[in-house]
Design an enzyme around this catalytic site. Sequence first.
Site, PDB file in Angstrom:
ATOM      1  CB  SER A 286     -10.756  -0.235  20.265  1.00 29.25           C
ATOM      2  OG  SER A 286     -10.972  -0.197  18.992  1.00 29.25           O
TER       3      SER A 286
HETATM    4  N1  SAH Z   1     -14.346   0.766  16.623  1.00 26.64           N
HETATM    5  C1  SAH Z   1     -14.496  -0.419  16.920  1.00 26.64           C
HETATM    6  C2  SAH Z   1     -13.534  -1.349  16.333  1.00 26.64           C
HETATM    7  C3  SAH Z   1     -13.586  -2.458  15.532  1.00 26.64           C
HETATM    8  S1  SAH Z   1     -12.272  -3.390  15.161  1.00 26.64           S
HETATM    9  C4  SAH Z   1     -15.196  -0.627  18.116  1.00 26.64           C
HETATM   10  O1  SAH Z   1     -15.258   0.343  18.854  1.00 26.64           O
HETATM   11  O2  SAH Z   1     -15.750  -1.935  18.299  1.00 26.64           O
HETATM   12  C5  SAH Z   1     -12.112  -2.774  13.386  1.00 26.64           C
HETATM   13  C6  SAH Z   1     -13.293  -2.881  12.516  1.00 26.64           C
HETATM   14  O3  SAH Z   1     -12.639  -2.522  11.218  1.00 26.64           O
HETATM   15  C7  SAH Z   1     -13.734  -4.467  12.293  1.00 26.64           C
HETATM   16  O4  SAH Z   1     -14.999  -4.273  12.512  1.00 26.64           O
HETATM   17  C8  SAH Z   1     -13.253  -4.529  10.799  1.00 26.64           C
HETATM   18  O5  SAH Z   1     -14.377  -5.289  10.072  1.00 26.64           O
HETATM   19  C9  SAH Z   1     -13.205  -2.994  10.240  1.00 26.64           C
HETATM   20  N2  SAH Z   1     -12.537  -2.923   8.911  1.00 26.64           N
HETATM   21  C10 SAH Z   1     -11.374  -3.358   8.548  1.00 26.64           C
HETATM   22  N3  SAH Z   1     -10.779  -3.037   7.436  1.00 26.64           N
HETATM   23  C11 SAH Z   1     -11.777  -2.271   6.895  1.00 26.64           C
HETATM   24  C12 SAH Z   1     -12.174  -1.190   5.872  1.00 26.64           C
HETATM   25  N4  SAH Z   1     -11.288  -1.231   4.501  1.00 26.64           N
HETATM   26  N5  SAH Z   1     -13.337  -0.702   5.709  1.00 26.64           N
HETATM   27  C13 SAH Z   1     -14.296  -0.911   6.781  1.00 26.64           C
HETATM   28  N6  SAH Z   1     -14.231  -1.298   7.744  1.00 26.64           N
HETATM   29  C14 SAH Z   1     -12.906  -2.026   7.950  1.00 26.64           C
END
Ligand code: SAH
Length: 219
Positions: free
Chosen positions: A69
């Site tokens: 993000s």
């Molecule tokens: N907070 C993270 C952002 C990652 S992007 C950072 O700082 O990098 C969002 C993440 O959510 C991805 O890794 C994706 O695989 C995960 N995601 C999406 N749907 C999900 C779910 N139902 N349960 C767990 N993780 C999920």
Amino acid sequence: MTQSLQGIGMTSQRTRDRMVNRLIEQGIRNKKVLDVMRNTPRHIFVDEALASRAYEDTALPIGHNQTISQPYIVARMTELLLKAGHLSKVLEIGTGCGYQTAILAQLADHVYSVERILPLQRKAKGYLWDMKIKNVSFIHNDGGWGWPEYAPFDGILVSAAPPEIPETLLQQMAMGGVMVIPIGEGGRQTLQRVIRSEKGYEAEELESVSFVPFLSGRE
Ligand code: SAH
């Protein structure tokens, strides 16, 4: 800190200070959040080829069609979550590369982080280990289930966008707890803050955001 954590050139403390000055210009006010972001190396969470761009205010690819993000979003969501005051137990859905996890871990007693893509979770664990952050528990699961064994949580932060607020997550909020979550379909969603009180749940719609979709199942 070792040099790789500290960074040099485009990954140095000076670059991180500039990032924090931009966050202040963008309206982030919480001093604790700003301090933690000033001191947390973001470049170690992205591939080496992208390290020089780690402090730009942009999302960057982390593989598996996912992104780290944007710094503003991490700061804003963390600031909104801290509305509950001191955070003892935080549930994070979407560990991704673990940058947001590292920020939360420095502001809460314990973070419970759920990720559905196993290789991402493994990488995140490694980065937090390198940073000597120990107050995080990880689980490879669909975040739609929350983490009932450790509920209730006084903060829940969701980094992927479902079409509506999952009922299970509402049930796992403590009384007085706060959840920050992007809601909506397609590339554009609304960031919402939900507060649970004796009277029920109250949701505020805050600003428009762009997150990857909240997907079910595990990979
Ligand atoms: N907070 C993270 C952002 C990652 S992007 C950072 O700082 O990098 C969002 C993440 O959510 C991805 O890794 C994706 O695989 C995960 N995601 C999406 N749907 C999900 C779910 N139902 N349960 C767990 N993780 C999920």
